[in-house]
Design a protein around this motif. Sequence first.
Motif, PDB file in Angstrom:
ATOM      1  N   GLY A  93      12.496   3.648 -13.589  1.00 39.78           N
ATOM      2  CA  GLY A  93      13.359   3.868 -12.429  1.00 39.78           C
ATOM      3  C   GLY A  93      13.085   5.163 -11.708  1.00 39.78           C
ATOM      4  N   THR A  94      11.811   5.444 -11.454  1.00 39.08           N
ATOM      5  CA  THR A  94      11.461   6.706 -10.802  1.00 39.08           C
ATOM      6  C   THR A  94      10.570   6.467  -9.599  1.00 39.08           C
ATOM      7  OG1 THR A  94       9.515   6.998 -12.218  1.00 39.08           O
ATOM      8  CG2 THR A  94      11.593   8.023 -12.937  1.00 39.08           C
ATOM      9  N   VAL A  95      10.621   7.415  -8.678  1.00 37.51           N
ATOM     10  CA  VAL A  95       9.698   7.487  -7.552  1.00 37.51           C
ATOM     11  C   VAL A  95       8.889   8.761  -7.717  1.00 37.51           C
ATOM     12  CG1 VAL A  95       9.482   7.796  -5.063  1.00 37.51           C
ATOM     13  CG2 VAL A  95      11.143   6.174  -5.964  1.00 37.51           C
ATOM     14  N   THR A  96       7.578   8.635  -7.704  1.00 38.65           N
ATOM     15  CA  THR A  96       6.699   9.789  -7.872  1.00 38.65           C
ATOM     16  C   THR A  96       5.700   9.822  -6.722  1.00 38.65           C
ATOM     17  OG1 THR A  96       6.883   9.605 -10.274  1.00 38.65           O
ATOM     18  CG2 THR A  96       5.098  10.981  -9.403  1.00 38.65           C
ATOM     19  N   ILE A  97       5.776  10.847  -5.908  1.00 37.39           N
ATOM     20  CA  ILE A  97       4.863  11.010  -4.779  1.00 37.39           C
ATOM     21  C   ILE A  97       3.979  12.210  -5.099  1.00 37.39           C
ATOM     22  CG2 ILE A  97       4.673  11.323  -2.286  1.00 37.39           C
ATOM     23  CD1 ILE A  97       7.531  10.192  -2.089  1.00 37.39           C
ATOM     24  N   ASP A  98       2.786  11.937  -5.582  1.00 41.06           N
ATOM     25  CA  ASP A  98       1.915  13.002  -6.087  1.00 41.06           C
ATOM     26  C   ASP A  98       1.646  14.080  -5.053  1.00 41.06           C
ATOM     27  OD1 ASP A  98       1.758  11.756  -8.527  1.00 41.06           O
ATOM     28  OD2 ASP A  98      -0.125  10.710  -8.084  1.00 41.06           O
ATOM     29  N   GLU A  99       1.458  13.683  -3.787  1.00 43.23           N
ATOM     30  CA  GLU A  99       1.112  14.678  -2.782  1.00 43.23           C
ATOM     31  C   GLU A  99       2.260  15.625  -2.458  1.00 43.23           C
ATOM     32  OE1 GLU A  99       1.249  10.814  -0.213  1.00 43.23           O
ATOM     33  OE2 GLU A  99       1.226  11.289  -2.352  1.00 43.23           O
ATOM     34  N   LEU A 100       3.480  15.302  -2.954  1.00 46.34           N
ATOM     35  CA  LEU A 100       4.635  16.172  -2.728  1.00 46.34           C
ATOM     36  C   LEU A 100       5.058  16.901  -3.998  1.00 46.34           C
ATOM     37  CD1 LEU A 100       6.854  13.981  -0.361  1.00 46.34           C
ATOM     38  CD2 LEU A 100       5.046  15.605   0.229  1.00 46.34           C
ATOM     39  N   ALA A 101       4.164  16.946  -4.983  1.00 43.10           N
ATOM     40  CA  ALA A 101       4.511  17.572  -6.264  1.00 43.10           C
ATOM     41  C   ALA A 101       4.874  19.045  -6.091  1.00 43.10           C
ATOM     42  CB  ALA A 101       3.352  17.431  -7.244  1.00 43.10           C
ATOM     43  N   ALA A 102       4.245  19.717  -5.137  1.00 41.38           N
ATOM     44  CA  ALA A 102       4.497  21.150  -4.939  1.00 41.38           C
ATOM     45  C   ALA A 102       5.670  21.423  -4.013  1.00 41.38           C
ATOM     46  CB  ALA A 102       3.235  21.820  -4.391  1.00 41.38           C
ATOM     47  N   LEU A 103       6.287  20.375  -3.474  1.00 40.34           N
ATOM     48  CA  LEU A 103       7.405  20.560  -2.552  1.00 40.34           C
ATOM     49  C   LEU A 103       8.673  20.858  -3.333  1.00 40.34           C
ATOM     50  CD1 LEU A 103       8.583  20.397   0.331  1.00 40.34           C
ATOM     51  CD2 LEU A 103       8.867  17.929  -0.024  1.00 40.34           C
ATOM     52  N   GLN A 106       0.825  -1.203   0.000  1.00 42.31           N
ATOM     53  CA  GLN A 106       0.000   0.000   0.000  1.00 42.31           C
ATOM     54  C   GLN A 106       0.862   1.257   0.000  1.00 42.31           C
ATOM     55  OE1 GLN A 106      -3.686  -2.003   2.568  1.00 42.31           O
ATOM     56  NE2 GLN A 106      -2.329  -0.525   3.539  1.00 42.31           N
ATOM     57  N   CYS A 107       1.957   1.211   0.745  1.00 44.33           N
ATOM     58  CA  CYS A 107       2.856   2.357   0.812  1.00 44.33           C
ATOM     59  C   CYS A 107       3.499   2.648  -0.548  1.00 44.33           C
ATOM     60  CB  CYS A 107       3.929   2.103   1.862  1.00 44.33           C
ATOM     61  SG  CYS A 107       5.055   3.482   2.152  1.00 44.33           S
ATOM     62  N   LEU A 108       3.841   1.581  -1.266  1.00 47.60           N
ATOM     63  CA  LEU A 108       4.546   1.713  -2.552  1.00 47.60           C
ATOM     64  C   LEU A 108       3.615   1.953  -3.742  1.00 47.60           C
ATOM     65  CD1 LEU A 108       6.993  -1.287  -2.032  1.00 47.60           C
ATOM     66  CD2 LEU A 108       7.692   1.115  -2.180  1.00 47.60           C
ATOM     67  N   ARG A 109       2.341   1.599  -3.587  1.00 39.53           N
ATOM     68  CA  ARG A 109       1.410   1.598  -4.720  1.00 39.53           C
ATOM     69  C   ARG A 109       1.370   2.950  -5.444  1.00 39.53           C
ATOM     70  NH1 ARG A 109      -2.896   0.561  -2.064  1.00 39.53           N
ATOM     71  NH2 ARG A 109      -3.720   2.681  -2.118  1.00 39.53           N
ATOM     72  N   GLU A 110       1.568   2.881  -6.776  1.00 43.35           N
ATOM     73  CA  GLU A 110       1.514   4.038  -7.671  1.00 43.35           C
ATOM     74  C   GLU A 110       2.566   5.088  -7.339  1.00 43.35           C
ATOM     75  OE1 GLU A 110      -2.472   5.446  -7.589  1.00 43.35           O
ATOM     76  OE2 GLU A 110      -3.280   3.708  -8.641  1.00 43.35           O
ATOM     77  N   ARG A 111       3.585   4.690  -6.619  1.00 40.10           N
ATOM     78  CA  ARG A 111       4.660   5.625  -6.290  1.00 40.10           C
ATOM     79  C   ARG A 111       5.999   5.227  -6.892  1.00 40.10           C
ATOM     80  NH1 ARG A 111       3.264   6.448   0.201  1.00 40.10           N
ATOM     81  NH2 ARG A 111       1.926   8.294  -0.035  1.00 40.10           N
ATOM     82  N   VAL A 112       6.187   3.941  -7.146  1.00 44.18           N
ATOM     83  CA  VAL A 112       7.474   3.445  -7.634  1.00 44.18           C
ATOM     84  C   VAL A 112       7.279   2.777  -8.982  1.00 44.18           C
ATOM     85  CG1 VAL A 112       9.378   1.845  -7.234  1.00 44.18           C
ATOM     86  CG2 VAL A 112       8.398   3.115  -5.317  1.00 44.18           C
TER      87      VAL A 112
END
Length: 596
Positions: A277-287, A266-272
């Motif tokens: 070879g990328t990590v994408t954390i949508d909720e941190l897009a503006a960081l 669940q932690c990794l889902r749709e993030r890795v």
Amino acid sequence: MCGIIGYTGTDGAVGDVLLTGLEGLEYRGYDSAGVAIADESLAVHKREGEVAALEAALPDTGLGGTAGIGHTRWSTHGPPTDANAHPHTDCAESVAVVHNGIIENYQTLRADLEAGGHEFTSETDTEVIPHLIETALATGASPEAAFREAVSQLEGSYAVAAVFPGSETVYAARHESPLVLGIGDDGHYLASDVPAFIEYTDRVVYLEDGQFARVNPSGIVVTDAQGAVVETAVEQIAWDPEDAGKAGYDHYMLKEINEQPQALRQCLRERVSELDGTVTIDELAALEPTGPVQFVACGTSYHAALYGARFLRAQGVPAQCFLASEYTVDQLPVGEETLVVGVTQSGETADTMSALRAANRVGATTLALTNTVGSSAARECDHVMYIRAGPEISVAATKTFASQQVALAMLAATLAGETPTALCERLRALPDQVQQVLDMSNARAVAEAYEASDAYFFIGRGYNAPVALEGALKMKEITYKHAEGFAAGELKHGPLALVGEQTPVFAMVTGDASASKTLGNIKEVEARDAPVVAVTDSPAVVGQYADHVLEVPSAGPRLTPVLANVQLQLVAYWVANRLGRSIDKPRNLAKSVTVE
């Protein structure tokens, strides 16, 4: 600390709802418990001990009424006794109150009230609240006005709920202590945390600091300190009620250890993404971090933060880690360019919230890394990243620690702006490797071999050092045995004096450049007749130096410690189980620490 439940409805279910809620909140405190039912008069029942002791003391006729409040206590002011248990009432029993937090000016308030003729029956800070309400009622104030007047005099942290005889309304307020409202079909709820009423509804409203709530069978009204109605957003909790049950396990802790593969997925889902070879954390897009990172955390979360800070430094990002209770912005270089990350499972930990608020005041960017949607940390920080571990009921954190480790690995990749493809592959493989550890572990046999030991030492280097600290904490929390964790190189600088044949040493030896040095530390303790348990991904090499081996798959030097920790969780669990400890409710501890 402590758990509040409140309910008002016309379905005759007040008693059942309160008791179910208290059972769902018992991880927050279990020194004593009590309920107050508002009918034509107040019926208050409370007992020292766990909720079961309260249930056994209730009248056979059950609990009537249309409104009620309940409380399960973690003691701060006064020992766990019937008298100190909540709810508390005033002299005339015109109101019953439950409270979480600490009233810092209670001694002054109590002295003034006693001088005015009020008689107190407990040692708690909470008891001043019903007497303040009684004083306001005597001037002709309405119940709501009297409640507001009392709350206006409180200093400190609090979540307060009150009921009055002849009324079907529950009044509540919060300041730096959580309260969540539940919207049901047959009635409405309030609680310290969602598990109290998740069996009945998944629609919630989070109360903010300084807000008041009026809850009755017809609805919920939220107002500000001046009494103006506040528009609130209704959120839907994604938990299934069964997620908060034991699912056939003897203890929540064992269930949650075994839930770690799913929690990590669940932690990794749709993030890795392994493809690019990328990590994408949508909720941190503006960081957009431009400076150093400072972690603030407590307990298990602090150990995760130590792990995360090392991960960031390896990615070229300056990072430090602080115990939240020791974090002082006036003595540290904290400014607009600093990112302060609060690592907190509940999102309500008082020390961590205090550190984050201090960082906000000086203009730093703040990020909450938490498990709890809608928590204070999630609402008050500039950014939030959820670890998605699902509900964790056992006081001893397990799946949230593993999820924090993985979330912090992804955060490091995000802040560094690049992710090695091999890291993505290893992150995606990690849940299956945790399952492999769970399926093949011989931790139970190791626990049987060392359950009678005087003390336990845990050592590791690099990324394994925080895991050594966490392994010792788990052993202390649930076995009540002495345990210490050290960076392996520090063992010879003092702690070695305590090592002997009754002191097993758990050594994390995984495939990194420091493994040979840790083997040297193993030889040092063996020379003092201490038994050695090696947690390793190289059993053929390391096994010859150890009395027992707890094997883990290889996940690379940075992620193998996640797997090593699972073995240590299992050892602690099985030692505690053999000793007959209260595993899910260890003495003197509570899940959510909402006092400083």
